[in-house]
Design a protein around this motif. Structure first.
Motif, short mmCIF file in Angstrom:
data_model
loop_
_atom_site.label_atom_id
_atom_site.label_comp_id
_atom_site.label_asym_id
_atom_site.label_seq_id
_atom_site.Cartn_x
_atom_site.Cartn_y
_atom_site.Cartn_z
N ALA A 199 -22.11 9.69 31.65
CA ALA A 199 -22.36 8.28 31.11
C ALA A 199 -22.25 7.81 29.88
O ALA A 199 -21.42 7.22 29.15
N GLU A 220 -32.44 5.17 33.11
CA GLU A 220 -31.08 6.59 33.60
C GLU A 220 -30.89 6.48 32.34
O GLU A 220 -30.20 7.10 31.68
N ASP A 278 -24.54 13.62 33.48
CA ASP A 278 -23.45 12.58 34.03
C ASP A 278 -22.56 12.29 33.90
O ASP A 278 -21.93 10.56 34.55
N LYS A 322 -20.16 3.26 33.55
CA LYS A 322 -21.17 4.10 34.21
C LYS A 322 -22.47 3.14 33.74
O LYS A 322 -23.55 2.81 35.12
N TYR A 323 -22.97 2.80 33.16
CA TYR A 323 -24.17 2.17 32.43
C TYR A 323 -24.48 0.58 33.59
O TYR A 323 -25.77 0.63 33.55
N ARG A 324 -23.85 0.60 34.54
CA ARG A 324 -23.17 -0.78 34.65
C ARG A 324 -24.69 -0.53 36.11
O ARG A 324 -24.98 -1.54 36.66
N SER A 325 -24.49 0.60 35.75
CA SER A 325 -25.13 0.76 38.03
C SER A 325 -26.22 2.00 37.65
O SER A 325 -26.68 2.32 38.84
N MET A 326 -27.14 1.85 36.30
CA MET A 326 -27.89 2.83 36.17
C MET A 326 -28.82 2.55 35.45
O MET A 326 -29.11 1.23 35.40
N SER A 327 -30.19 2.20 36.14
CA SER A 327 -31.14 1.68 35.62
C SER A 327 -31.83 1.71 34.39
O SER A 327 -30.94 2.78 33.52
#
Length: 149
Positions: A43, A71, A41, A63-68
């Protein structure tokens, strides 16, 4: 004309010395090696050292900011596993000459190494060239995925 026992011993000793020197060079090269991988992905980038130890971890493009959490953990594990596989494959390639029998001294057989036992089946398995995440990746369990897209 057959070689004398002394000539055969001299040849074996010379090959043994050359092998010891090659092993020392290979060990040094492997000690200094590190390998990186990016999660599918994109990220996370992970770098591991020659023994598979985590050496660096980067979170790419925020990208980690929008990941659970699950994830993100799956991305880290995926990239780390791929980097460890790369280490194992590199070791296999570097050690390949030492697994072959000597052509000059038939009595010197190569090392018998169980690469799968040492590094796991992923290292010896041929890459299928498929893009994206593999359906049997262990991190899929963490996300509750069964590999079906």
């Amino acid at each position: 004309m057959t070689d004398s026992l002394e000539q055969r011993i001299d040849r074996a000793m010379a090959e043994l010395k050359a092998t010891q020197e090659a092993v020392a060079r290979t060990e040094q090269e492997l000690r200094d090696a590190s390998f990186g991988a990016v999660s599918s992905d994109r990220a996370v980038r992970v770098t591991v050292g020659a023994q598979g130890e985590l050496a660096d971890l980067e979170f790419l493009d925020g990208k980690y900011r929008s990941m659970s959490a699950q994830e993100l953990a799956a991305s880290v594990l995926e990239a780390a596993q791929e980097a460890r596989v790369r280490v194992g494959r590199h070791v296999m390639r570097a050690m390949a000459p030492f697994t072959e029998a000597s052509t000059g001294v038939p009595e010197l057989r190569g090392l018998d190494v169980d690469w799968e036992k040492m590094f796991g089946p992923e290292v010896v398995r041929e890459r299928d060239g498929a893009a994206g995440r593999s359906a049997d990746a262990p991190w899929r369990d963490a996300l509750g995925e069964d590999g079906e897209e």
